[in-house]
Design an enzyme around this catalytic site. Structure first.
Site: not given
Ligand code: ATP
Ligand code: MG
Length: 562
Positions: A36, A262, A272
């Site tokens: 994204e 992850r 982020k």
């Protein structure tokens, strides 16, 4: 197409190999990396990039780069550009397969129409808060929306008018009609479209309704004929919705979502949103601050793509969440640079040495190999003269027994030069600080000449008249705690001393180096020329020191049988 993986195995490769062995997906392997564009990529993304592009390469398949740009409120072209630069720098290529979920807005809108016609989606007028209340809890079922049984015609009309901009933001949504009593909250009539007047970085003001991730993602995968849609474990509970969407729309050869754990790295944060806080609130100098776990930060720090790819290979791919010690990443860059970085002499914190018996006007050019383990790197000439600088920490006036460096009456070798002996010191009268170390040298001990003299210490040095000033930046972890996310506000764990700036002296051969060049500064670590460096002002970033704490951790682990 090869059906067997060549690198080390993992459960995802097992799935892909199995699929190929039964001829699934017409024997194709097609993956995608779907960032994204709402921030810069970090080392966690590198794991996903290596995995997706790596699988495609190993199986002779393809990997797309797709921007998952369905939320215009947080997205920006700056991020689109940086993400492409970072993926390329890591060594991966998407050829002509650069896509944007926004390319599919029209198709996604039409698919939504199909769902409505099939009685599988409806327009709901509940407010966001009411939707939350109707959804129920983890232990209790939800309640049907009063708008759930609208007719197909009414839904089609309302959805068309949502798109036409007839209703205010947030006043209506399109929802999937699945099951408000499902034990999986994601299946309780999830929202597919919302009204949001925001200018999109690609589609401008064409749209005032935007699809939700859970709806756009499976369909974007399907449109691109992706076979294996690899994502992180937090999407495991969303997989039923991923599959529902593809099933209800009769997608042939539907992509398969596979989740993996992850990457979490010690002493840093990875989301982020949090990294953006550090940038926007001035805790760091930018997304590419060399202390950031971003790809651009690691690049500026001096990490190589090879070291990052090696790291991603070593951490492996599994289902269980893990915490990786940042020392392992540092180990990977040391391994990479050990052989290929030229080794040079730089005095980080200078202390003056005067060789009293060396002629004042004499300068000798000494031959110095760049890397004893890699003679191919060649050598350069290093000037030696009467006045030199050594590292402050390499001299102690009153040393403990095991100190093998310089102190009054003791001898050391100067790297590539002579054995010197400390005769006396000069001190600042006021502070008592040693300002000059006076030594004598023995001409018979020139480096490369046979000698039976033995000394325990070898020091790096620079010639005072020839050394070049440089700013050297030393970094330590941004966070003191191993897991800064343990606390409500992760920022309370910030290390206030994570940057130290030194006025150092480098050997003259370094004056011609270019930004991005990497060196080992003998005994002091691996360093990289900062992009801000110029002929007038040299700036170096320390990548890592030479002390390999990862090797130590490994050894301790072996001893305890772990
Ligand atoms: P963040 O929480 O840092 O914003 P994200 O998952 O929202 O991360 P995306 O841009 O959506 O970021 O991620 C693109 C891809 O990278 C996704 O497939 C995601 O699963 C993967 N990814 C993100 N963070 C990690 C991580 N720490 N380890 C492995 N893969 C990751
Ligand atoms: Mg995200």
């Amino acid at each position: 197409m090869t059906t067997r993986a060549t690198g080390s195995n993992n459960f995802i490769k097992d799935i892909v190999s199995e699929d190929l062995s039964i001829g699934k997906n017409s024997n194709r392997v097609h993956t995608r990396f779907p960032p994204e564009p709402n921030g810069y990529l970090h080392i966690g993304h590198a794991k996903s990039i290596c995995l997706n592009f790596g699988l495609a390469a190993e199986y002779g398949g393809l990997c797309n780069l797709r921007f998952d740009d369905t939320n215009p409120s947080k997205e920006d072209v700056e991020y689109v550009d940086s993400i492409q630069a970072d993926v390329r720098w890591l060594g991966f290529d998407w050829d002509n397969r650069l896509f944007y979920a926004s390319d599919y807005f029209e198709q996604l809108y039409n698919y939504a129409g199909q769902l409505i016609k099939a009685g599988k989606a409806y327009v709901c007028d509940l407010s966001p808060e009411q939707i939350r209340n109707y959804r129920g809890t983890l232990t209790g079922p939800g309640k049907d929306s009063p708008y759930r049984n609208r007719s197909v015609d009414e839904n089609i009309d309302l959805f068309r008018r949502m798109r036409a901009g007839e209703f205010p933001d947030g006043s209506r949504v399109l929802r999937a009609k699945i099951d408000m009593t499902s034990p999986n909250l994601n299946m309780r009539d999830p929202v597919l479209y919302r009204i949001m007047r925001a200018t999109h970085h690609r589609t401008g003001d064409d749209w005032c309704i935007y699809p939700m991730y859970d709806y756009a993602h499976p369909l974007s995968d399907a449109i691109e004929e992706v076979t294996h849609s690899i994502c992180t474990c937090e999407f495991e509970d969303h997989r039923p919705l991923y599959d529902w969407t593809l099933r209800e729309l009769n997608i042939k050869e539907p992509p398969q979502q596979i989740e993996f754990a992850r990457l979490n790295l010690s002493h840093t944060v990875m989301s982020k949103r949090k990294l953006r806080q550090l940038v926007e609130q001035g805790y760091v100098s930018g997304w590419d601050d060399p202390r950031m776990p971003t790809i651009s930060g690691l690049r500026r720090r001096g990490y190589t793509p090879e070291a990052i790819r090696d790291f991603c290979e070593r951490i492996g791919v599994a289902k269980a969440n893990s915490f990786v010690d940042i020392a392992m990443l540092e180990h990977c860059i040391r391994e990479d640079l050990n052989f290929r970085a030229p080794r040079v002499m730089v005095v980080l914190r200078p202390l003056k040495v005067i060789i009293d018996n060396y002629p004042e006007d004499r300068v000798e050019m000494l031959d110095a190999g760049y890397n004893s383990e890699n003679p191919q790197l060649g050598s350069r000439q290093v000037p030696f003269s009467r006045e030199l600088y050594i590292e402050q920490e390499d001299f102690l006036e009153d040393p403990p027994k095991k100190f093998f460096r310089l102190s009054p009456g003791r001898e050391v070798r100067l790297k590539n030069a002579y054995i010197i002996k400390c005769e006396r010191v000069v001190k600042d009268e006021k502070t008592g600080e040693v300002t000059e170390v006076h030594c004598t040298y023995d001409p018979a001990t020139k480096s490369g000449m046979p000698t039976d003299r033995k000394v325990k210490g070898t020091l790096h040095w620079v010639s005072a008249a020839h050394a070049v000033n440089a700013e050297v930046r030393l970094y330590s972890q941004l966070f003191l705690k191993e897991n800064p996310d343990e606390d409500e506000d992760f920022k309370i764990n910030m290390n206030r001393d994570s940057l130290e700036v030194l006025a150092s002296l480098v050997e003259p051969s370094l004056a011609g180096m270019a930004p991005g060049d990497r060196y080992q500064f003998l005994r002091m670590g691996y360093f990289c020329v900062d992009p801000a460096s110029s002929k007038d002002k040299l700036v170096f970033n320390r990548i890592v020191s030479l002390k390999d704490t990862w090797a130590k951790i490994q050894k301790a682990g072996d001893q305890t049988g772990k």
